[in-house]
Design a protein around this motif. Sequence first.
Motif, PDB file in Angstrom:
ATOM      1  N   LEU A   1       0.773  -1.199  -0.043  1.00 14.45           N
ATOM      2  CA  LEU A   1      -0.156  -0.067   0.243  1.00 14.45           C
ATOM      3  C   LEU A   1       0.929   1.288   0.010  1.00 14.45           C
ATOM      4  N   SER A   2       2.204   1.165  -0.102  1.00 14.52           N
ATOM      5  CA  SER A   2       3.063   2.362  -0.006  1.00 14.52           C
ATOM      6  C   SER A   2       2.761   3.465  -1.083  1.00 14.52           C
ATOM      7  N   ASP A   3       2.183   3.154  -2.222  1.00 18.65           N
ATOM      8  CA  ASP A   3       1.874   3.983  -3.245  1.00 18.65           C
ATOM      9  C   ASP A   3       0.714   4.608  -3.233  1.00 18.65           C
ATOM     10  N   TYR A   4      -0.223   4.296  -1.911  1.00 23.48           N
ATOM     11  CA  TYR A   4      -1.468   4.695  -2.036  1.00 23.48           C
ATOM     12  C   TYR A   4      -1.861   5.601  -1.043  1.00 23.48           C
ATOM     13  N   GLN A   5      -2.460   6.704  -1.062  1.00 21.60           N
ATOM     14  CA  GLN A   5      -2.911   7.691  -0.112  1.00 21.60           C
ATOM     15  C   GLN A   5      -4.311   7.260   0.411  1.00 21.60           C
ATOM     16  N   THR A   6      -5.121   6.983  -0.484  1.00 18.95           N
ATOM     17  CA  THR A   6      -6.598   6.606  -0.165  1.00 18.95           C
ATOM     18  C   THR A   6      -6.862   5.294  -0.415  1.00 18.95           C
ATOM     19  N   ILE A   7      -7.296   4.718   0.512  1.00 21.14           N
ATOM     20  CA  ILE A   7      -7.922   3.256   0.471  1.00 21.14           C
ATOM     21  C   ILE A   7      -9.615   3.232   0.392  1.00 21.14           C
ATOM     22  N   TYR A   8     -10.318   2.830  -0.756  1.00 15.68           N
ATOM     23  CA  TYR A   8     -11.732   2.650  -0.420  1.00 15.68           C
ATOM     24  C   TYR A   8     -11.578   1.269  -0.188  1.00 15.68           C
ATOM     25  N   LEU A   9     -12.409   0.979   1.298  1.00 14.68           N
ATOM     26  CA  LEU A   9     -12.284  -0.497   1.717  1.00 14.68           C
ATOM     27  C   LEU A   9     -13.735  -0.935   1.702  1.00 14.68           C
ATOM     28  N   GLY A  10     -14.239  -1.911   1.007  1.00 11.32           N
ATOM     29  CA  GLY A  10     -15.578  -2.420   0.835  1.00 11.32           C
ATOM     30  C   GLY A  10     -15.926  -3.764   1.522  1.00 11.32           C
ATOM     31  N   PHE A  11     -17.047  -3.907   2.261  1.00 16.63           N
ATOM     32  CA  PHE A  11     -17.187  -5.025   2.726  1.00 16.63           C
ATOM     33  C   PHE A  11     -18.893  -5.323   2.941  1.00 16.63           C
TER      34      PHE A  11
ATOM     35  N   ARG B   1     -25.073  -6.658  11.700  1.00 15.17           N
ATOM     36  CA  ARG B   1     -24.900  -5.242  11.824  1.00 15.17           C
ATOM     37  C   ARG B   1     -23.535  -4.478  12.249  1.00 15.17           C
ATOM     38  N   GLN B   2     -22.465  -5.272  11.680  1.00 16.47           N
ATOM     39  CA  GLN B   2     -20.900  -5.004  11.693  1.00 16.47           C
ATOM     40  C   GLN B   2     -20.279  -5.268  10.730  1.00 16.47           C
ATOM     41  N   PRO B   3     -18.951  -5.032  10.580  1.00 13.47           N
ATOM     42  CA  PRO B   3     -18.304  -5.400   9.514  1.00 13.47           C
ATOM     43  C   PRO B   3     -17.595  -6.964   9.733  1.00 13.47           C
ATOM     44  N   PRO B   4     -17.554  -7.586   8.747  1.00 17.17           N
ATOM     45  CA  PRO B   4     -16.907  -9.017   8.983  1.00 17.17           C
ATOM     46  C   PRO B   4     -15.548  -8.910   9.742  1.00 17.17           C
ATOM     47  N   MET B   5     -15.322  -9.799  10.271  1.00 19.60           N
ATOM     48  CA  MET B   5     -14.227 -10.092  11.114  1.00 19.60           C
ATOM     49  C   MET B   5     -12.972  -9.949  10.541  1.00 19.60           C
ATOM     50  N   ILE B   6     -13.112  -9.963   9.028  1.00 18.17           N
ATOM     51  CA  ILE B   6     -11.610  -9.884   8.336  1.00 18.17           C
ATOM     52  C   ILE B   6     -11.324  -8.547   8.098  1.00 18.17           C
ATOM     53  N   ILE B   7     -12.290  -7.698   8.364  1.00 20.96           N
ATOM     54  CA  ILE B   7     -11.912  -6.295   8.292  1.00 20.96           C
ATOM     55  C   ILE B   7     -11.178  -5.757   9.330  1.00 20.96           C
ATOM     56  N   HIS B   8     -11.358  -6.485  10.592  1.00 19.36           N
ATOM     57  CA  HIS B   8     -10.530  -6.316  11.869  1.00 19.36           C
ATOM     58  C   HIS B   8      -9.278  -6.916  11.402  1.00 19.36           C
ATOM     59  N   SER B   9      -9.095  -7.976  10.617  1.00 19.88           N
ATOM     60  CA  SER B   9      -7.652  -8.492  10.262  1.00 19.88           C
ATOM     61  C   SER B   9      -6.879  -7.584   9.487  1.00 19.88           C
ATOM     62  N   PHE B  10      -7.579  -6.816   8.468  1.00 13.85           N
ATOM     63  CA  PHE B  10      -7.076  -6.079   7.720  1.00 13.85           C
ATOM     64  C   PHE B  10      -6.244  -4.831   8.347  1.00 13.85           C
ATOM     65  N   PHE B  11      -7.148  -4.156   9.400  1.00  7.98           N
ATOM     66  CA  PHE B  11      -6.420  -3.074  10.004  1.00  7.98           C
ATOM     67  C   PHE B  11      -5.487  -3.688  11.195  1.00  7.98           C
ATOM     68  N   ASP B  12      -5.609  -4.748  11.545  1.00 12.31           N
ATOM     69  CA  ASP B  12      -4.251  -5.425  12.129  1.00 12.31           C
ATOM     70  C   ASP B  12      -3.205  -5.771  11.289  1.00 12.31           C
ATOM     71  N   LYS B  13      -3.246  -6.205  10.122  1.00  5.51           N
ATOM     72  CA  LYS B  13      -2.232  -6.802   9.532  1.00  5.51           C
ATOM     73  C   LYS B  13      -1.401  -5.639   8.617  1.00  5.51           C
ATOM     74  N   PHE B  14      -1.987  -4.470   8.334  1.00  8.29           N
ATOM     75  CA  PHE B  14      -1.510  -3.482   7.420  1.00  8.29           C
ATOM     76  C   PHE B  14      -1.031  -2.262   8.057  1.00  8.29           C
ATOM     77  N   ASP B  15       0.237  -1.773   7.628  1.00 11.83           N
ATOM     78  CA  ASP B  15       0.557  -0.228   8.212  1.00 11.83           C
ATOM     79  C   ASP B  15      -0.387   0.617   7.419  1.00 11.83           C
ATOM     80  N   LEU B  16      -1.259   1.409   8.076  1.00  9.98           N
ATOM     81  CA  LEU B  16      -1.783   2.280   7.406  1.00  9.98           C
ATOM     82  C   LEU B  16      -1.665   3.757   8.133  1.00  9.98           C
ATOM     83  N   LYS B  17      -0.441   3.964   8.429  1.00  7.95           N
ATOM     84  CA  LYS B  17      -0.164   5.117   8.830  1.00  7.95           C
ATOM     85  C   LYS B  17      -0.042   6.178   7.587  1.00  7.95           C
ATOM     86  N   ASP B  18      -0.951   7.394   7.906  1.00  9.96           N
ATOM     87  CA  ASP B  18      -1.113   8.477   7.152  1.00  9.96           C
ATOM     88  C   ASP B  18      -1.830   7.988   5.966  1.00  9.96           C
TER      89      ASP B  18
END
Length: 146
Positions: free
Chosen positions: A67-77, A82-99
């Motif tokens: 994701l180093s080349d991207y500033q904006t991430i559209y995240l679909g699920f 009544r909540q995001p699937p647990m794989i969305i939690h995994s996404f936030f856990d796994k990737f460096d989303l700083k800035d």
Amino acid sequence: MKSIVIYFTQSGTTKNAAEKIASKTNSKIVEMTSKDDYPGDFDDLVAKAKEQIDNDERPTINEDFDLSDYQTIYLGFPIWYRQPPMIIHSFFDKFDLKDKSIIPFITSASSGFSVCTPYLNNMKTNAKIKDGFRSNSDLEIKNALN
């Protein structure tokens, strides 16, 4: 500013929305999948989703997105229970989303975007989570992106 659309889908509804968003935003598009397949049968899928939520399971994501080349991430699920699937939690856990700016979009037959806001706000991330939107129709997508 480069953008990417990352989506998780089971029925194809979120994929359809992701393709439209990628086209309208001139973004790269990639699917996020789980190491362990979800059941194809609806009742089994519902049971698996509930089990993951109840046990705070974080499914393993197959992809290792650069994701180093991207500033904006559209995240679909989709919305499950009544909540995001647990794989969305995994996404936030796994990737460096700083800035990074995350713009979530959901597909749901009955829920508006606001149902998942508390869950997204509680995910530990150093990304900026922007206002998201429901993307069930062309009109919803058009209104959100204008």
